[in-house]
Design a protein around this motif. Structure first.
Motif, PDB file in Angstrom:
ATOM      1  N   THR A   1      -7.289  -6.978   1.376  1.00 55.02           N
ATOM      2  CA  THR A   1      -6.185  -6.398   2.134  1.00 55.02           C
ATOM      3  C   THR A   1      -5.489  -7.494   2.934  1.00 55.02           C
ATOM      4  O   THR A   1      -6.119  -8.154   3.778  1.00 55.02           O
ATOM      5  CB  THR A   1      -6.683  -5.295   3.077  1.00 55.02           C
ATOM      6  OG1 THR A   1      -7.312  -4.263   2.310  1.00 55.02           O
ATOM      7  CG2 THR A   1      -5.527  -4.700   3.862  1.00 55.02           C
TER       8      THR A   1
ATOM      9  N   GLN B   1      -9.698  -2.031  11.911  1.00 62.62           N
ATOM     10  CA  GLN B   1      -8.493  -1.833  12.701  1.00 62.62           C
ATOM     11  C   GLN B   1      -8.269  -3.058  13.586  1.00 62.62           C
ATOM     12  O   GLN B   1      -9.139  -3.438  14.359  1.00 62.62           O
ATOM     13  CB  GLN B   1      -8.608  -0.562  13.564  1.00 62.62           C
ATOM     14  CG  GLN B   1      -8.717   0.719  12.753  1.00 62.62           C
ATOM     15  CD  GLN B   1      -7.486   0.985  11.918  1.00 62.62           C
ATOM     16  OE1 GLN B   1      -6.353   0.744  12.355  1.00 62.62           O
ATOM     17  NE2 GLN B   1      -7.684   1.497  10.709  1.00 62.62           N
TER      18      GLN B   1
ATOM     19  N   GLU C   1       0.229  -3.018   4.827  1.00 63.47           N
ATOM     20  CA  GLU C   1      -0.878  -3.589   4.061  1.00 63.47           C
ATOM     21  C   GLU C   1      -0.430  -3.913   2.641  1.00 63.47           C
ATOM     22  O   GLU C   1       0.212  -3.089   1.973  1.00 63.47           O
ATOM     23  CB  GLU C   1      -2.063  -2.625   4.028  1.00 63.47           C
ATOM     24  CG  GLU C   1      -2.663  -2.349   5.409  1.00 63.47           C
ATOM     25  CD  GLU C   1      -3.853  -1.414   5.333  1.00 63.47           C
ATOM     26  OE1 GLU C   1      -4.139  -0.900   4.218  1.00 63.47           O
ATOM     27  OE2 GLU C   1      -4.502  -1.192   6.370  1.00 63.47           O
TER      28      GLU C   1
ATOM     29  N   SER D   1       4.180  -0.485  17.410  1.00 68.85           N
ATOM     30  CA  SER D   1       2.815   0.023  17.472  1.00 68.85           C
ATOM     31  C   SER D   1       2.829   1.413  18.085  1.00 68.85           C
ATOM     32  O   SER D   1       3.728   1.755  18.867  1.00 68.85           O
ATOM     33  CB  SER D   1       1.929  -0.920  18.296  1.00 68.85           C
ATOM     34  OG  SER D   1       0.647  -0.373  18.494  1.00 68.85           O
TER      35      SER D   1
ATOM     36  N   LEU E   1      -2.391  -8.333   5.546  1.00 71.21           N
ATOM     37  CA  LEU E   1      -1.534  -7.681   6.529  1.00 71.21           C
ATOM     38  C   LEU E   1      -0.220  -8.455   6.657  1.00 71.21           C
ATOM     39  O   LEU E   1      -0.222  -9.682   6.768  1.00 71.21           O
ATOM     40  CB  LEU E   1      -2.223  -7.612   7.891  1.00 71.21           C
ATOM     41  CG  LEU E   1      -3.598  -6.924   7.905  1.00 71.21           C
ATOM     42  CD1 LEU E   1      -4.168  -6.912   9.307  1.00 71.21           C
ATOM     43  CD2 LEU E   1      -3.511  -5.516   7.339  1.00 71.21           C
TER      44      LEU E   1
ATOM     45  N   TYR F   1       3.622  -8.618   8.722  1.00 70.72           N
ATOM     46  CA  TYR F   1       4.370  -8.184   9.908  1.00 70.72           C
ATOM     47  C   TYR F   1       5.800  -8.737   9.811  1.00 70.72           C
ATOM     48  O   TYR F   1       6.034  -9.907  10.129  1.00 70.72           O
ATOM     49  CB  TYR F   1       3.696  -8.676  11.188  1.00 70.72           C
ATOM     50  CG  TYR F   1       2.288  -8.158  11.353  1.00 70.72           C
ATOM     51  CD1 TYR F   1       2.038  -6.934  11.974  1.00 70.72           C
ATOM     52  CD2 TYR F   1       1.202  -8.885  10.869  1.00 70.72           C
ATOM     53  CE1 TYR F   1       0.746  -6.460  12.111  1.00 70.72           C
ATOM     54  CE2 TYR F   1      -0.080  -8.412  11.001  1.00 70.72           C
ATOM     55  CZ  TYR F   1      -0.307  -7.192  11.619  1.00 70.72           C
ATOM     56  OH  TYR F   1      -1.597  -6.720  11.748  1.00 70.72           O
TER      57      TYR F   1
ATOM     58  N   GLN G   1      -4.687 -12.510   6.744  1.00 72.34           N
ATOM     59  CA  GLN G   1      -5.883 -11.919   6.148  1.00 72.34           C
ATOM     60  C   GLN G   1      -6.866 -11.672   7.286  1.00 72.34           C
ATOM     61  O   GLN G   1      -7.493 -12.591   7.807  1.00 72.34           O
ATOM     62  CB  GLN G   1      -6.503 -12.836   5.098  1.00 72.34           C
ATOM     63  CG  GLN G   1      -7.702 -12.204   4.386  1.00 72.34           C
ATOM     64  CD  GLN G   1      -8.321 -13.124   3.350  1.00 72.34           C
ATOM     65  OE1 GLN G   1      -7.819 -14.213   3.095  1.00 72.34           O
ATOM     66  NE2 GLN G   1      -9.421 -12.700   2.767  1.00 72.34           N
ATOM     67  N   ALA G   2      -6.960 -10.411   7.694  1.00 69.75           N
ATOM     68  CA  ALA G   2      -7.720 -10.085   8.894  1.00 69.75           C
ATOM     69  C   ALA G   2      -9.192 -10.437   8.760  1.00 69.75           C
ATOM     70  O   ALA G   2      -9.814 -10.931   9.696  1.00 69.75           O
ATOM     71  CB  ALA G   2      -7.568  -8.600   9.216  1.00 69.75           C
TER      72      ALA G   2
ATOM     73  N   SER H   1       0.812  -1.216   0.000  1.00 65.88           N
ATOM     74  CA  SER H   1       0.000   0.000   0.000  1.00 65.88           C
ATOM     75  C   SER H   1       0.848   1.269   0.000  1.00 65.88           C
ATOM     76  O   SER H   1       0.356   2.350  -0.327  1.00 65.88           O
ATOM     77  CB  SER H   1      -0.935   0.003   1.218  1.00 65.88           C
ATOM     78  OG  SER H   1      -0.174  -0.072   2.423  1.00 65.88           O
TER      79      SER H   1
ATOM     80  N   SER I   1      -2.853  -2.419  15.921  1.00 65.55           N
ATOM     81  CA  SER I   1      -2.290  -2.727  14.592  1.00 65.55           C
ATOM     82  C   SER I   1      -1.295  -3.872  14.616  1.00 65.55           C
ATOM     83  O   SER I   1      -0.407  -3.945  13.764  1.00 65.55           O
ATOM     84  CB  SER I   1      -1.616  -1.482  13.976  1.00 65.55           C
ATOM     85  OG  SER I   1      -2.552  -0.423  13.855  1.00 65.55           O
TER      86      SER I   1
ATOM     87  N   GLN J   1       3.095  -3.154  11.012  1.00 61.94           N
ATOM     88  CA  GLN J   1       2.084  -3.642  10.081  1.00 61.94           C
ATOM     89  C   GLN J   1       2.163  -2.887   8.764  1.00 61.94           C
ATOM     90  O   GLN J   1       2.212  -1.662   8.734  1.00 61.94           O
ATOM     91  CB  GLN J   1       0.685  -3.459  10.688  1.00 61.94           C
ATOM     92  CG  GLN J   1      -0.458  -3.799   9.719  1.00 61.94           C
ATOM     93  CD  GLN J   1      -1.803  -3.509  10.331  1.00 61.94           C
ATOM     94  OE1 GLN J   1      -2.245  -4.196  11.251  1.00 61.94           O
ATOM     95  NE2 GLN J   1      -2.486  -2.481   9.841  1.00 61.94           N
TER      96      GLN J   1
END
Length: 372
Positions: A103, A233, A51, A162, A105, A107, A80-81, A39, A199, A49
């Protein structure tokens, strides 16, 4: 205009429309594309985090059958949240394209260049209402994300990155004052630590470090890890607990625990601490009976004792055999008396008639009539 002329014109127009509808319509097959990219550009912090946008694009209509499986990434977590998507619209050379955005995520957990391997994505798109959907299977491009380790962080451990980090802890029994906690041998002391952050998922929190204290036996309980999604979120939390059992009397100390986290907005390394606790363990009267254990007593049997025991076993076996024969005879006699009665024969006849089988009903009725 005469009525017959207007009627002829209307019928001709209707026939023309029907002829057009009857002609086969050759629909152009839809096109499909895939776009997979971060992103934002540039490096990210370890633990931060980021995206990744997975876009399914087509000039057709009505997406269906979307399917993909996230790959394992060395040095990072992919998550994948949720399964929700964002609708996209684009214009290409005057033609309208539409799409769906997922979207993903990511990490990073190690510094350096992290590679997200290619993985297949399937989806179907129809050219229009009632048309056969066209299936697409496209591999994503390989992504490379650069992750930087925050200054001051020891490499190799999990770091939480964070803008919102919270930690709380509690001791049971409650630790009050500055003096050592008074316990007895056999008592238990439990520490519970709860950490949460915005996050990040709960799996990025490091476990409690192991404690090896001579005289205290430490037991680590399974952690409770939870993730919560609120309006897109993500926030994660982890609750750990450790129990110490006092094995002997004396003075002991549980060292402090330190947790580091990185604030990317302020670019500052922060830390939270659980203070250490001193213990004064005294003797426990419940573990001191003062009684000497009785010595084991040996059992000596003579030949006469063995003969008497063997004779008793033989008598019990013979008696049981005779008793079983007597009981069997009594049961057989009672069964014979019951089956020779008129009442039993009547019940058998009724049951045979209800079964509806003449082969069984006829002899059963004859047997009842003979005893009536």
């Amino acid at each position: 205009v005469p009525v017959w002329l207007r009627l002829a014109v209307n019928v001709s127009a209707l026939l023309f429309v029907l002829m057009l509808l009857a002609q086969p319509v050759t629909a152009q097959l839809p096109q499909g594309e895939l776009r997979f990219e971060p992103s934002r550009e540039g490096p990210v912090w370890v633990g931060q985090q980021i995206e990744l946008n997975l876009d399914l694009l087509s000039d057709g209509f009505s997406f269906s059958g979307q399917r993909f499986l996230l790959p394992d990434v060395d040095g990072a977590y992919l998550l994948q949240a949720d399964s929700s998507t964002v609708n996209l619209t684009e214009s290409r050379d005057g033609e309208a394209w539409q799409g769906l955005r997922y979207t993903i995520l990511m990490y990073p957990q190690t510094s350096g260049m992290i590679e997200v391997p290619s993985f297949p994505v399937e989806f179907s798109v129809s050219a229009g209402y009632g048309s056969q959907p066209e299936l697409f299977r496209i591999d994503t491009p390989v992504l490379q994300i650069e992750a930087r380790l925050p200054p001051g962080v020891i490499p190799g451990g999990l770091i939480v990155t964070s803008t919102g980090f919270n930690m709380s802890y509690s001791w049971k029994p409650v630790v009050e004052g500055e003096g050592p906690l008074q316990l007895k041998v056999g008592d238990a002391l439990t520490l519970e630590v709860r950490r949460s952050a915005d996050s990040v998922p709960g799996m990025v929190f490091s476990p409690l470090p192991e404690r090896d204290i001579d005289g205290l036996q430490a037991y680590v309980n399974p952690p409770a890890v939870t993730d919560r999604m609120n309006r897109g979120q993500l926030s994660g939390s982890r609750t750990d607990s450790m129990t110490f059992i006092c094995e002997r009397e004396g003075e002991f100390a549980s060292p402090p625990l330190t947790f580091q986290w990185w604030d990317p907005a302020a670019e500052s390394l922060r830390q939270e601490m659980v203070p250490g606790v001193g213990l004064q363990v005294a003797a426990n009267p419940a573990f001191l009976t003062g009684e000497e254990p009785e010595p084991d007593r040996e059992i000596h049997l003579s030949l006469l004792d063995l003969f008497l025991i063997l004779l008793g076993l033989i008598m019990v076996a013979v008696g049981g055999w005779k008793l079983s024969g007597f009981i069997g005879e009594r049961l057989a006699k009672r069964r014979l008396e019951r089956e020779s009665s008129e009442e039993w024969a009547l019940k058998q006849g009724v049951s045979a008639c209800r079964a509806g089988t003449a082969v069984e009903a006829y002899p059963a009725l004859n047997r009842w009539l003979a005893r009536a």
